[in-house]
Scaffold this active site. Structure first.
Site, PDB file in Angstrom:
ATOM      1  N   HIS B  39      34.908  10.717 -26.730  1.00  0.00           N
ATOM      2  CA  HIS B  39      34.557   9.766 -25.669  1.00  0.00           C
ATOM      3  C   HIS B  39      35.539   8.609 -25.609  1.00  0.00           C
ATOM      4  O   HIS B  39      35.937   8.176 -24.535  1.00  0.00           O
ATOM      5  CB  HIS B  39      33.123   9.257 -25.862  1.00  0.00           C
ATOM      6  N   LYS B 104      20.303  13.222 -27.925  1.00  0.00           N
ATOM      7  CA  LYS B 104      18.990  12.872 -28.469  1.00  0.00           C
ATOM      8  C   LYS B 104      18.911  11.366 -28.629  1.00  0.00           C
ATOM      9  O   LYS B 104      19.918  10.709 -28.900  1.00  0.00           O
ATOM     10  CB  LYS B 104      18.728  13.581 -29.808  1.00  0.00           C
TER      11      LYS B 104
END
Lengths: 281, 186
Positions: B39, B104
């Site tokens: 990222h 999550k």
């Protein structure tokens, strides 16, 4: 007195095996807890998630693949008998076992060489090793692969002695509450109370080696474990934080003598993939 | 459990905005894995006006770094990692066309704002169900940053990856609603 000799190669072999077995086979105690909580869980979504975890453990064991892609930081507690002599270097032998286990078991290598420059070491070493000297001539090795997501939700706090039992309970319950779904609930909550800053964190970690359902031998702490577990499971967090009545499988407390000024408390959160193995050499 | 909605990736805005927190979804198609280090690099590429290593229009990113594949297998265990660590980067990717994220744990306000503004959805996969999820991945190919090992970007072909809409494009949040529903305040 002649010391009993333990070969370094045997230590390496034991650690290698434990690395793989801990990651492939979920303990029966954890599986039983899934089944038990499944019966009391009120949210249908949560029941379906617990079913996935039971199926996951079955697939991992049958195919000998890791339960979770996060095969953990290799944490080893080595209880060295004072009448044992290691033929070789204990730290090197353990490290080599970790290297072999993570390579041969196709386990994920999750360790970076430096916390800020972040280059992967490529073999999941070094492990974190805690040595203690104990009576006897055996070497007992506990292997605890510790996932990053739940470790990140752990905390050490210096409470005031006046905060007492209630203060500790509130701190632990609040820590679980603030963690929400991040640490992969249903979690196991390891609590260290007393000692110094690092001793209490280490005790919180060590408490996670217990089997689910194994209460503290002192009724005072056993009662406190039950009380925290009840409170945590009323938070509503549930499996994965998506809501439910199964937020924790168990709570383990380890206490240690404290300084007159201090009530230091540590919470080490363990995800539902509560993996650990033991070898006695 | 409620009825399962089958979704074939990629996603479009209409589909994204029709999904509501709590919906049980089965995902199939192409998904890209990327986590912390990837990222950072993807956003650095955007900052330098470089092309991303995959088409981000309508794409879904899976926050996941797998364990190695055993010989003859496609992939090892492949469950989600905790998503909040990607919060500093996700809005930039949503702005340029990302429609779906799978991970999550709860997302922060900056991500929710971008999801609502541009139309993106956040799915929760079951953390720790790595072996089970690995079986839904039928093909895997590293498409960027191979030097990152488990953190490399992979193009994954998935079939029936089980997820739940955790946070939707209109502010619905199962991490709040679900928890409030089952909290015992007596």
């Amino acid at each position: 007195m002649l010391k009993r000799v333990i070969e370094a190669a045997d230590i390496t072999a034991a650690v290698r095996t434990m690395a793989m077995e801990a990651n492939f086979y979920l303990g029966e105690d954890v599986l039983d807890a899934f089944e038990d909580y499944r019966l009391t869980e009120k949210s249908p979504t949560a029941v379906a998630l617990l079913d996935q975890l039971i199926e996951n453990a079955d697939i991992a064991a049958k195919q000998q693949i890791p339960l979770c892609q996060d095969c953990g930081y290799a944490v080893i507690f080595a209880d060295v008998g004072e009448d044992a002599q290691i033929n070789g270097n204990l730290k090197d032998a353990i490290t080599e076992g970790v290297r072999q286990g993570y390579k041969d078991g196709y386990l994920r290598k999750s360790i970076v060489k430096d916390p800020l420059r972040r280059e992967n070491t490529g073999d999941n070493t070094p492990p974190v090793i805690w040595c203690d000297i104990v009576k006897g001539d055996k070497l007992t090795l506990y292997f605890e692969p510790k996932g990053g997501g739940s470790e990140n939700m752990s905390e050490v706090r210096g409470l005031k002695p006046a905060d007492g039992r209630e203060g500790v309970i509130n701190f632990v319950v609040d820590r679980v509450k603030r963690s929400g779904g991040n640490p992969c609930p249903p979690v196991v909550v390891g609590v260290g109370i007393g000692g110094t800053f690092e001793k209490c964190a280490q005790n919180a970690k060590r408490s996670l080696l217990r089997e689910i359902g194994q209460r503290h031998p002192d009724p005072f702490y056993a009662d406190m474990e039950r009380e925290i577990l009840t409170k945590v499971n009323k938070l509503g967090i549930g499996p994965q934080g998506l809501g439910g009545t199964t937020t924790a499988l168990d709570v383990f407390i380890e206490a240690y003598p404290a300084h007159i000024a201090s009530l230091i408390c540590a919470v080490n959160i363990q995800c539902h993939s509560a993996r650990h193995k033991v070898a006695v050499l | 459990m409620s009825n399962v909605i089958d979704i074939q990736l990629p996603l479009d805005e209409v589909r994204v905005r029709s999904l509501k927190a709590g919906d049980v979804v089965s995902l199939s198609g192409i998904i890209y894995s990327a986590r912390d280090a990837a990222h950072k690099r993807l956003v650095e590429m955007l900052d330098k006006d470089e092309a991303l290593p995959f088409d981000v229009q309508g794409a879904t990113i899976y926050y996941m770094g797998p364990s190695p594949a055993k010989p003859g297998e496609v992939i090892g265990a492949a469950g989600p990692t905790t998503s909040y660590r990607m919060d500093p980067y996700a809005p930039r990717l949503i702005e340029v066309g990302l429609r779906g994220m799978v991970g999550k744990g709860e997302r922060g306000a900056n991500v929710v704002e971008a999801m609502q503004k541009f139309g993106a959805v956040y799915f929760a996969a079951t953390g720790g169900a790595g072996a089970l999820i690995g079986r839904t991945i039928k093909a895997a190919e590293v498409v960027a940053f191979p030097e990152l090992g488990p953190e490399a970007v992979r193009r994954l072909t998935i079939e029936n990856l089980p997820v739940i809409v955790a946070q939707d494009a209109s502010g619905g949040n199962l991490y709040k609603d679900g928890v409030e529903k089952w909290r015992d305040t007596d």
